[in-house]
Scaffold this motif. Structure first.
Motif, PDB file in Angstrom:
ATOM      1  N   ALA A 487       0.774  -1.258  -0.103  1.00  0.00           N
ATOM      2  CA  ALA A 487      -0.239   0.483   0.058  1.00  0.00           C
ATOM      3  C   ALA A 487       0.956   0.910   0.191  1.00  0.00           C
ATOM      4  O   ALA A 487       0.403   2.372  -0.677  1.00  0.00           O
ATOM      5  N   THR A 522      -1.513   3.293   6.916  1.00  0.00           N
ATOM      6  CA  THR A 522      -1.966   2.763   5.366  1.00  0.00           C
ATOM      7  C   THR A 522      -3.173   2.946   5.667  1.00  0.00           C
ATOM      8  O   THR A 522      -3.863   3.107   4.304  1.00  0.00           O
ATOM      9  N   GLN A 523      -3.922   3.023   6.131  1.00  0.00           N
ATOM     10  CA  GLN A 523      -5.273   4.198   5.854  1.00  0.00           C
ATOM     11  C   GLN A 523      -4.768   5.537   5.791  1.00  0.00           C
ATOM     12  O   GLN A 523      -6.180   5.646   4.075  1.00  0.00           O
ATOM     13  N   HIS A 525      -2.664   5.873   3.718  1.00  0.00           N
ATOM     14  CA  HIS A 525      -1.877   5.743   1.937  1.00  0.00           C
ATOM     15  C   HIS A 525      -3.570   5.163   0.664  1.00  0.00           C
ATOM     16  O   HIS A 525      -3.412   5.707   0.164  1.00  0.00           O
ATOM     17  N   LEU A 526      -3.601   4.115   1.757  1.00  0.00           N
ATOM     18  CA  LEU A 526      -5.218   3.836   0.648  1.00  0.00           C
ATOM     19  C   LEU A 526      -6.111   5.288   0.254  1.00  0.00           C
ATOM     20  O   LEU A 526      -6.714   5.047  -1.117  1.00  0.00           O
ATOM     21  N   ARG A 530      -7.563   6.368  -3.581  1.00  0.00           N
ATOM     22  CA  ARG A 530      -8.528   6.830  -3.648  1.00  0.00           C
ATOM     23  C   ARG A 530      -9.038   7.884  -4.111  1.00  0.00           C
ATOM     24  O   ARG A 530      -9.946   8.105  -5.047  1.00  0.00           O
ATOM     25  N   ALA A 540      -6.463   0.229  -4.635  1.00  0.00           N
ATOM     26  CA  ALA A 540      -6.335   0.314  -3.157  1.00  0.00           C
ATOM     27  C   ALA A 540      -7.766  -0.027  -3.019  1.00  0.00           C
ATOM     28  O   ALA A 540      -8.055  -0.855  -1.565  1.00  0.00           O
ATOM     29  N   ALA A 544      -7.229  -3.056   0.507  1.00  0.00           N
ATOM     30  CA  ALA A 544      -8.121  -3.257   1.408  1.00  0.00           C
ATOM     31  C   ALA A 544      -8.305  -4.775   1.652  1.00  0.00           C
ATOM     32  O   ALA A 544      -8.603  -4.966   2.951  1.00  0.00           O
TER      33      ALA A 544
END
Length: 600
Positions: A487, A522-523, A525-526, A530, A540, A544
């Protein structure tokens, strides 16, 4: 046992005329002095090998009775120029004594002979003056301090090859100066020897050679015997074992019976019903320890080992490889002026082949970090050493670990647990999670599980390839870490460092203190992915989903710490998950398309 096996091997080599006869040794000779029948020196012939960039001495079988140490000792019919000609580049204090000792010994050995060649040689010595050397054709300063031999003008053979000279030398060797006794090697009554020749060719040992048998202290002596008299070994057996070992240790490019494993120089040989089968076994063992670089040949070897592991008889795969061929493996390490036996292993070829097959089976990974079969043992040991700019040094390999790993491979026993600890420590310190290191972790754990006498029913088998159904915490955490790194790399391409560089060691040892932080990052990065194009959004979503599936397997709990075995599984899980996405470059695109279809 070691000396006896080496002496037996000498008998085979002697029959094949690959080694000198008793009383002779292969020495490096550079020049020859040619003389006339009346003893007049005529010229210097250069015998060096000039095929390379620099002239090198040529090997020559010359008479030798014992090695020269600190005292003065001359050899028959050859020697270095200080002895044979009384000339040296330096001004040694005992130069005259050395030359006098050479002359005296030649007259003692050959003075009563009526052979015309030997008589001419004695006349040469009787009238020789050291200052005359510089006047001879072919002389140059490079002659000084080299080994020289002699030849009578008009003769094709050298003087030490003269039949009468060899007969007289043989008579001199048969003298029972050391007494007669029972030989510990052969069990026969024979003249005993006291001087054991130097063993040359062991890496980092003295260049002049080191002793395998020696007594240098009163603590090792008994029954009134002094020094090497405590080893009741016949002269012929001493010559046999030392000649065979020096032959095995020779530095020729075509010598495939010598290996370097850590600080140990390893030699091996076989005993079969004939030379052809013995050489076939030795060639096969050499190939096991240094697999072919050709991809097709390596694949053939891998297939053969797989069949052996499945129970196929070796002779069915190759008629020249007989199961009952006896095999010997000897590892020697330097110890000051002496040699230490690092390991000694005797087994049948069939058992050795099976043990190597199990080794390659335990090391197997999918996708494979190599082509065909596992790398040579020295490459495996390099993986246990500190990696500096992707390179390791031989001196950083633990000698004890090298010996234990070799013994485990040869015997099929457990790998040393220190191997797992060492590899994990290296991965944590330098961040190099290489395929070889992961394969070593997998091998230790796989063999440990297979050989465990009381196997724990809750212990899961170590997977060869990605196992999405595994519930082992260490393996799942390794997979999760790989996805979190994925990620980050997707969100921040070409970053100078990834979470592997900063957090791998802590994540594999104390997951509870690291993974919550990594998951929060990581959230971010995601979220960044998005906000990109449709492809990034789909990627993404795929990442996830993968993270969610792995975390579900952990039951939303991160262990406070992982045992060293679980850290090994962590490395395996990380390797499998990270390599899986490289194996199918379009996997994320396919997942993205699937997710787009579901959303529509």
């Amino acid at each position: 046992m070691i000396l006896s096996a080496l002496n037996d091997y000498y008998q085979r080599l002697a029959e094949e005329e690959k080694v000198p006869l008793p009383g002779f040794s292969s020495e490096k000779v550079s020049f020859c002095l040619v003389f006339s029948q009346d003893g007049k020196p005529l010229q210097i012939d250069d015998l060096r090998d000039t095929s390379g960039k620099k002239p090198r001495p040529s090997p020559c079988q010359v008479p030798v009775d014992k090695r020269r140490t600190s005292g003065i000792h001359a050899y028959p019919l050859w020697d270095k120029t200080a002895y044979a000609l009384g000339v040296s580049a330096g001004e040694g204090k005992r130069l005259a004594d050395e030359h006098a000792a050479f002359k005296a010994r030649q007259f003692v050995l050959f003075g009563e002979s009526d052979d015309p060649d030997l008589s001419a040689f004695l006349r040469l010595l009787d009238q020789w003056r050291p200052e005359r050397l510089a006047e001879l054709p072919g002389y140059g300063e490079e002659v000084l301090d080299t080994n020289v031999i002699f030849r009578l003008d008009g003769q094709r053979q050298y003087l030490h090859e003269n039949r009468e000279a060899r007969r007289l030398w043989s008579v001199a060797l048969e003298s029972d100066e050391g007494g007669v006794g029972q030989c510990l090697i052969t069990g026969e009554l024979a003249p005993l020897g006291t001087d054991h020749p130097a063993i040359r060719g062991v890496r980092d040992a003295q260049s002049s050679g080191a002793s395998l048998v020696s007594f240098n202290s009163d603590a090792y002596e008994s029954y009134g015997y002094s020094k090497n008299q405590n080893a009741s070994i016949s002269k012929s057996a001493i010559f046999g074992y030392s000649t065979a070992l020096n032959h095995l240790l020779r530095g020729d490019a075509d010598n495939r019976q010598r290996l370097q494993i850590g600080d140990a120089t390893v030699v091996f040989w076989a005993k079969a019903r004939d030379t052809a089968h013995a050489e076939a076994a030795e060639g096969f063992f050499a190939m096991l320890n240094e697999p072919p670089s050709d991809e097709q040949e390596a694949a053939k070897l891998g297939t053969l080992l797989k069949q052996v592991a499945e129970g196929r008889i070796l002779a069915e795969l190759d008629p020249m490889l007989e199961a009952d061929t006896q095999f010997f493996v000897l590892g020697l390490a330097p110890n000051a002026a002496r040699l230490s036996v690092r390991f000694w292993h005797v087994d049948s070829l069939e058992h050795l082949a099976q043990h190597y097959a199990y080794h390659h089976q335990d090391m197997s990974l999918d996708p494979s970090p190599w082509k065909g079969v596992a790398p040579a043992m020295w490459r495996l040991l390099f993986a246990t050493a500190p990696s500096r700019d992707g390179k390791a040094k031989a001196e950083d390999v633990s000698p004890q670990l090298a010996g234990e790993l070799t013994r485990a491979i040869l015997t099929g026993s457990r790998y040393p647990h220190s191997l797992l600890t060492n590899v994990i420590m290296r991965m944590r310190n330098d961040g190099d999670i290489s395929g070889i290191r992961v394969a070593l972790c997998k091998a230790v754990l796989a063999r440990q599980g297979r050989l465990s006498a009381h196997s724990n029913s809750t212990t899961q088998e170590v997977p060869v390839s990605l196992d999405p159904h595994s519930t082992h915490p260490g393996y799942l955490l390794g997979r999760l870490f790989a996805e979190l790194e994925n990620a980050q790399e997707r969100a921040i391409p070409n970053a100078n460092a990834t979470i592997r560089d900063r957090y791998y060691g802590a994540a594999s040892a104390t997951p509870a203190s690291v993974f919550p932080v990594l998951l929060r990052n990581t959230q971010n990065h995601l979220s960044k992915l998005r906000k990109g194009d449709e492809k990034d959004k789909a990627i993404a979503g795929a990442i996830a989903r993968s993270i969610s599936e792995i975390v579900d397997g952990l039951k939303d709990q991160f262990p406070k710490s992982l045992l060293i075995e679980d850290q090994g599984r962590f490395a395996i899980g990380y390797y499998h998950q990270s390599r899986a996405r490289f194996a199918n470059k379009g996997s994320f695109a396919k997942n993205a398309e699937a997710e787009q279809g579901e959303s529509e």
